[in-house]
Design an enzyme around this catalytic site. Structure first.
Site, PDB file in Angstrom:
ATOM      1  N   GLU A 297      -5.192  -8.456   0.248  1.00 26.33           N
ATOM      2  CA  GLU A 297      -5.859  -8.170   1.521  1.00 26.33           C
ATOM      3  C   GLU A 297      -7.342  -7.975   1.263  1.00 26.33           C
ATOM      4  O   GLU A 297      -7.732  -7.280   0.330  1.00 26.33           O
ATOM      5  CB  GLU A 297      -5.306  -6.908   2.202  1.00 26.33           C
ATOM      6  CG  GLU A 297      -3.908  -7.030   2.755  1.00 26.33           C
ATOM      7  CD  GLU A 297      -3.447  -5.767   3.493  1.00 26.33           C
ATOM      8  OE1 GLU A 297      -4.309  -4.968   3.929  1.00 26.33           O
ATOM      9  OE2 GLU A 297      -2.222  -5.578   3.611  1.00 26.33           O
TER      10      GLU A 297
ATOM     11  N   GLU B 232       0.803  -1.226   0.000  1.00 27.83           N
ATOM     12  CA  GLU B 232       0.000   0.000   0.000  1.00 27.83           C
ATOM     13  C   GLU B 232       0.836   1.277   0.000  1.00 27.83           C
ATOM     14  O   GLU B 232       0.800   2.065   0.948  1.00 27.83           O
ATOM     15  CB  GLU B 232      -0.972  -0.001   1.177  1.00 27.83           C
ATOM     16  CG  GLU B 232      -2.033  -1.068   1.077  1.00 27.83           C
ATOM     17  CD  GLU B 232      -3.166  -0.897   2.081  1.00 27.83           C
ATOM     18  OE1 GLU B 232      -3.236   0.168   2.736  1.00 27.83           O
ATOM     19  OE2 GLU B 232      -3.973  -1.825   2.212  1.00 27.83           O
TER      20      GLU B 232
END
Length: 543
Positions: free
Chosen positions: A422, A186
């Protein structure tokens, strides 16, 4: 972004979904990250990271004032955790390597910690001995504090060389057994929420604090920790620094891929991707062209910011038009390294938002990240939420969002191979619940069922998604939320030696997706059942 989606060619099973609905080579697993689970902050030769410094100097900025010093003690309980993964019948386990555990001083020149190398060798060997495939993240936000002190971490391009050296060391030590790498987790979140964009910390990139001086005590500076980097150019906005951090993250990613392909690819034959956070950007008014365009810009600023350079060597057109010279350009040599520097795209998806058009700020000097894209976001329309809230904040449950995101990536980013790296939901840590009550996580159970059904639907329509990793395997220390939010399939008793117990979602996931269930659709349970996940609630036992 696409507004017209193809009709599904096959029916989806809804909440009856199981492994048999997916091809045999589809990967199911779960993930964690080093600072959130390992603990042992002062054990095994580990050096401090920016999170160690931040949580100890500003505990008031963590929701419960806690830190990751102990986390959930996976450093000492990793064999137990791997046993859990095996009992669940998962194909894969995603974890991250702690940069300061391997290189306490941040750089190769400052010394290699052999105890850290040994720990990850043991972890990888234990996974393989139990027929579990490791998916390894190189950077999950724990910059060594030494590099933050030296040159402000990712605000400096000096970090690119240090990250390349760290990555090369990991390839040398672990690459003979690790074949699935994630360079950076991320980068948008790290650049933005944990960076320098907001007036609400943590502003991890900008921390310039005293180091952790001795193993048993934490140095608390007599003066406040700087929240903006001292090396920032005069007159630049915090948003400018966000883009600078993002730029250096991309260069670090490209440098790691280059060294792997030059030195290790021929013998190790590993694959690479970045794990990019996504969000379904739904136009507030789908009949308003301005809102449709705003939603597209919002996705550019969330996902395209880091994906587009890997395809064209340039940032998204909307970002270049809006930001102009505030957004750095890549040199021709950097473009060559960036283009094609991935084998798959890791997609992290949790939630969705409505997006509408906004006017740019009149005062450019007050620009912040969320004004740069000229869009507003909101979780409700006409007083109705886009999806039910999982808890008091931020995570609206919108399963159809993952379907739309997957299609948008397929159609607008050259149809890549995708892994869901995720996907998950939290519940509030309610200390009034009994252990039996805490293991009942119906919201998570339905969240996973509904999202997996949408992933399968996208596969039916040609999206090349090849794996799904739940976030997370276990309850852990959740960064700014501390121990107040629980994301795990496995309940962790924070008050009794971090004992692990399966929640209902873990039991369902095992029964529906155990690796023994590859053959028959609608098969309900593994052929061989050791009963470890079906212990009566009155006789709960630790693994």
């Amino acid at each position: 972004m696409s507004s017209v989606l193809p009709t599904p060619v096959l029916p989806t099973p809804g909440r009856n979904i199981n492994r048999g609905h997916f091809p045999d080579d589809f990967i199911f697993g779960a993930g964690t990250s080093s600072y959130q689970i390992e603990g042992a902050a002062r054990e095994g030769g580990r050096g401090p990271s920016i999170w160690d410094t931040f949580t100890h100097t500003h505990p008031e900025l963590i929701q419960d004032g806690s830190n990751g010093d102990t986390a959930i003690n996976s450093y000492n309980l990793y064999k137990e955790d791997i046993k859990i993964v095996k009992l669940m019948g998962l194909d894969a386990y995603r974890f991250s390597i702690s940069w300061p555990r391997i290189l306490p001083g941040g750089s190769i020149n400052a010394g290699i910690n052999q105890e850290g190398i040994k720990y990850y060798n043991n972890l990888i060997d234990e996974l393989l001995a139990n027929d579990i495939v490791p998916y390894v993240t190189l950077f999950h936000w724990d910059v060594p504090q030494a590099l933050q002190d030296q040159y402000d971490g990712f605000l400096s391009d000096k970090i690119v060389d240090d990250f390349r050296d760290f990555a090369e060391l990991c390839f040398w030590e672990f690459g003979d057994r690790v074949k699935n790498w994630i360079t950076i987790n991320e980068p948008e979140s790290y650049s933005n929420f944990f960076g320098v964009a907001y007036d609400t910390p943590p502003k991890a990139h900008a921390l310039k604090a005293s180091r952790l001086l001795v193993p048993t005590t934490v140095a608390r500076p007599s003066k406040p920790v700087r929240v903006f980097a001292s090396t920032a150019d005069p007159g630049t906005t915090t948003a400018d620094q966000v883009y600078k951090v993002g730029h250096n993250l991309l260069l670090a990613h490209a440098a790691a891929i280059q060294v792997y392909r030059d030195k290790f690819q021929n013998t190790q034959e590993g694959t690479f991707g970045m794990a990019l956070v996504t969000q379904w950007m739904k136009p507030l008014n789908e009949n308003n062209p301005a809102d449709v365009e705003a939603a597209s810009r919002a996705f550019d600023f969330k996902f395209g910011w880091f994906m587009q350079p890997l395809i064209t060597g340039e940032y998204p057109k909307s970002m270049r038009q809006l930001l102009g010279p505030r957004l750095r350009e890549f040199t021709p040599d950097q473009k060559k390294l960036l283009i094609g520097s991935y084998d798959y795209v890791g997609v992290n998806y949790y939630t969705a938002t409505y997006v509408s058009s906004a006017q740019p700020p009149h005062d450019k000097k007050k620009a912040v990240f969320h004004t740069d894209g000229n869009f507003y976001t909101t979780d409700s329309k006409d007083g109705v939420l886009i999806g039910p809230l999982a808890g008091p904040a931020w995570l609206n449950i919108v399963p159809e969002g993952i379907y739309h995101v997957l299609h948008d990536i397929k159609e607008n980013y050259e149809d890549p191979v995708i892994y869901i790296t995720e996907n998950g939901v939290y519940e509030v840590n309610d200390t009034a619940k009994t252990l039996s009550e805490a293991r009942v996580d119906t919201t998570r159970l339905h969240y996973l069922q509904d999202h997996l059904s949408k992933v399968l639907e996208a596969r039916h329509q040609g999206v090349r998604v090849q794996g799904y990793l739940v976030w997370s395997l276990m309850d852990n220390w959740e960064l700014r939320a501390g121990y107040t939010s629980r994301f795990g399939l496995i309940h962790v008793d924070y008050y009794n030696n971090f004992a692990r117990y399966p929640k209902d979602s873990a039991i369902w996931f095992r029964n529906a997706f155990h690796k023994r269930l590859r053959i028959h659709v609608n098969k309900a349970r593994p052929q061989e059942d050791d009963g470890a996940f079906d212990t009566p609630r009155k006789r709960l036992r630790k693994y």
